[in-house]
Design a protein around this motif. Sequence first.
Motif, PDB file in Angstrom:
ATOM      1  N   ILE A 133     -44.605 -12.796  35.377  1.00 27.08           N
ATOM      2  CA  ILE A 133     -45.861 -12.883  34.306  1.00 27.08           C
ATOM      3  C   ILE A 133     -45.385 -12.689  32.928  1.00 27.08           C
ATOM      4  O   ILE A 133     -44.328 -11.852  32.880  1.00 27.08           O
ATOM      5  CB  ILE A 133     -46.991 -11.687  34.593  1.00 27.08           C
ATOM      6  N   LYS A 134     -45.533 -13.393  31.902  1.00 22.94           N
ATOM      7  CA  LYS A 134     -45.351 -12.972  30.700  1.00 22.94           C
ATOM      8  C   LYS A 134     -46.666 -13.056  29.599  1.00 22.94           C
ATOM      9  O   LYS A 134     -47.132 -13.946  29.638  1.00 22.94           O
ATOM     10  CB  LYS A 134     -44.325 -14.236  29.867  1.00 22.94           C
ATOM     11  N   VAL A 135     -46.678 -11.674  29.101  1.00 23.57           N
ATOM     12  CA  VAL A 135     -47.972 -11.627  28.364  1.00 23.57           C
ATOM     13  C   VAL A 135     -47.560 -11.215  26.922  1.00 23.57           C
ATOM     14  O   VAL A 135     -46.652 -10.067  26.908  1.00 23.57           O
ATOM     15  CB  VAL A 135     -48.893 -10.627  29.078  1.00 23.57           C
ATOM     16  N   GLN A 136     -48.303 -11.511  25.954  1.00 21.67           N
ATOM     17  CA  GLN A 136     -47.906 -11.266  24.540  1.00 21.67           C
ATOM     18  C   GLN A 136     -48.651  -9.944  24.037  1.00 21.67           C
ATOM     19  O   GLN A 136     -48.005  -9.115  23.464  1.00 21.67           O
ATOM     20  CB  GLN A 136     -48.219 -12.498  23.737  1.00 21.67           C
ATOM     21  N   ASP A 149     -39.630  -8.875  40.170  1.00 23.45           N
ATOM     22  CA  ASP A 149     -38.455  -9.492  39.380  1.00 23.45           C
ATOM     23  C   ASP A 149     -39.370 -10.132  38.019  1.00 23.45           C
ATOM     24  O   ASP A 149     -39.381 -11.113  37.597  1.00 23.45           O
ATOM     25  CB  ASP A 149     -37.808 -10.722  39.833  1.00 23.45           C
ATOM     26  N   CYS A 150     -40.035  -9.129  37.270  1.00 28.26           N
ATOM     27  CA  CYS A 150     -40.941  -9.526  36.281  1.00 28.26           C
ATOM     28  C   CYS A 150     -40.271  -9.212  35.016  1.00 28.26           C
ATOM     29  O   CYS A 150     -39.602  -8.180  34.975  1.00 28.26           O
ATOM     30  CB  CYS A 150     -42.270  -8.970  36.188  1.00 28.26           C
ATOM     31  N   SER A 166     -37.112  -5.072  40.510  1.00 30.04           N
ATOM     32  CA  SER A 166     -36.781  -5.268  39.142  1.00 30.04           C
ATOM     33  C   SER A 166     -37.821  -5.442  38.167  1.00 30.04           C
ATOM     34  O   SER A 166     -38.295  -6.116  37.891  1.00 30.04           O
ATOM     35  CB  SER A 166     -35.634  -6.378  38.933  1.00 30.04           C
ATOM     36  N   ILE A 167     -37.902  -4.197  37.185  1.00 36.74           N
ATOM     37  CA  ILE A 167     -39.234  -4.276  36.209  1.00 36.74           C
ATOM     38  C   ILE A 167     -38.435  -4.076  34.889  1.00 36.74           C
ATOM     39  O   ILE A 167     -37.746  -3.364  34.736  1.00 36.74           O
ATOM     40  CB  ILE A 167     -39.984  -3.338  36.663  1.00 36.74           C
ATOM     41  N   ALA A 183     -39.225   1.553  41.566  1.00 40.80           N
ATOM     42  CA  ALA A 183     -38.465   0.406  41.378  1.00 40.80           C
ATOM     43  C   ALA A 183     -36.791   0.701  41.514  1.00 40.80           C
ATOM     44  O   ALA A 183     -36.434   1.781  41.306  1.00 40.80           O
ATOM     45  CB  ALA A 183     -38.611   0.123  39.937  1.00 40.80           C
ATOM     46  N   GLU A 184     -36.441  -0.377  42.053  1.00 42.15           N
ATOM     47  CA  GLU A 184     -34.740  -0.328  42.094  1.00 42.15           C
ATOM     48  C   GLU A 184     -34.223  -0.296  40.867  1.00 42.15           C
ATOM     49  O   GLU A 184     -33.209   0.645  40.754  1.00 42.15           O
ATOM     50  CB  GLU A 184     -34.361  -1.450  43.190  1.00 42.15           C
ATOM     51  N   SER A 185     -34.561  -1.107  40.155  1.00 45.13           N
ATOM     52  CA  SER A 185     -34.141  -1.014  38.802  1.00 45.13           C
ATOM     53  C   SER A 185     -35.022  -1.082  37.759  1.00 45.13           C
ATOM     54  O   SER A 185     -35.913  -2.162  37.912  1.00 45.13           O
ATOM     55  CB  SER A 185     -33.003  -2.214  38.575  1.00 45.13           C
ATOM     56  N   SER A 186     -35.088  -0.547  36.514  1.00 44.09           N
ATOM     57  CA  SER A 186     -36.204  -0.682  35.657  1.00 44.09           C
ATOM     58  C   SER A 186     -35.667  -0.470  34.042  1.00 44.09           C
ATOM     59  O   SER A 186     -34.723   0.229  34.052  1.00 44.09           O
ATOM     60  CB  SER A 186     -37.339   0.170  35.928  1.00 44.09           C
ATOM     61  N   SER A 187     -36.325  -1.404  33.331  1.00 46.39           N
ATOM     62  CA  SER A 187     -36.154  -0.919  31.883  1.00 46.39           C
ATOM     63  C   SER A 187     -37.550  -0.975  31.009  1.00 46.39           C
ATOM     64  O   SER A 187     -38.199  -1.907  31.189  1.00 46.39           O
ATOM     65  CB  SER A 187     -35.239  -2.142  31.378  1.00 46.39           C
ATOM     66  N   LEU A 188     -37.588   0.359  30.464  1.00 48.27           N
ATOM     67  CA  LEU A 188     -38.878   0.352  29.608  1.00 48.27           C
ATOM     68  C   LEU A 188     -38.648   0.565  28.176  1.00 48.27           C
ATOM     69  O   LEU A 188     -37.752   1.642  27.984  1.00 48.27           O
ATOM     70  CB  LEU A 188     -39.672   1.789  30.308  1.00 48.27           C
TER      71      LEU A 188
END
Length: 202
Positions: A133-136, A149-150, A166-167, A183-188
């Motif tokens: 999903i890609k939301v602006q 995998d978003c 993967s978030i 999550a296994e891997s995440s970037s916020l």
Amino acid sequence: AGGRKPLQEWALAVSPRGRLRVRLPCQVSVRPLDPQRYPDADRVLVAVSGAGGSPPPRGRQRDPVRVEYDEALEQMAIVADGVDSKAAVDVRTPVKFDLDIKTSGTGCVKIQKIECNNCKIETEKGTSVLQSIKVQRTLSHSTDVFKKDCVLEYNSVNIEKLQGTSINISTEDGLLKTKYLYAESSSLSSVAGDILLGSIHG
């Protein structure tokens, strides 16, 4: 369920940049139109399947699911008067359609491969599944959210529970808030907004 046949189907002409508004007590899935079959992205396809492929109860004065398009508002509305909670509603929209989806009871929501400006999803007891999903601008949720995998881009994010492999979530100047993150891997990340994290696992 052995390939349930739809009980009801609709195909409505729409603006490629409209909005989908859903208020249902059952499972809802949203995917983009096939670009080969609909190169102008000017249709919304809706299919309703029953719990066991059986027709709706006799004696109903009106269809249990109503599908209406308002040209002035460029809004497609799907609402229910008496649909079974075990029913499933499958919607194909233009890829850039905004989403405003609310389910009651145990109704789950699954969104795949949509790119839009605004995405609002609320579930009462059901789970939200978001994939590619890609939301602006805005994303809001009320209960469980599962992502696979978003890559997500928002102005503001407020999620009760976020789960996935993967978030990657980024905001520009809005709030990024999640209460539970698995999550296994995440970037916020946020350029200028606040990030509020509760419990993180992974």
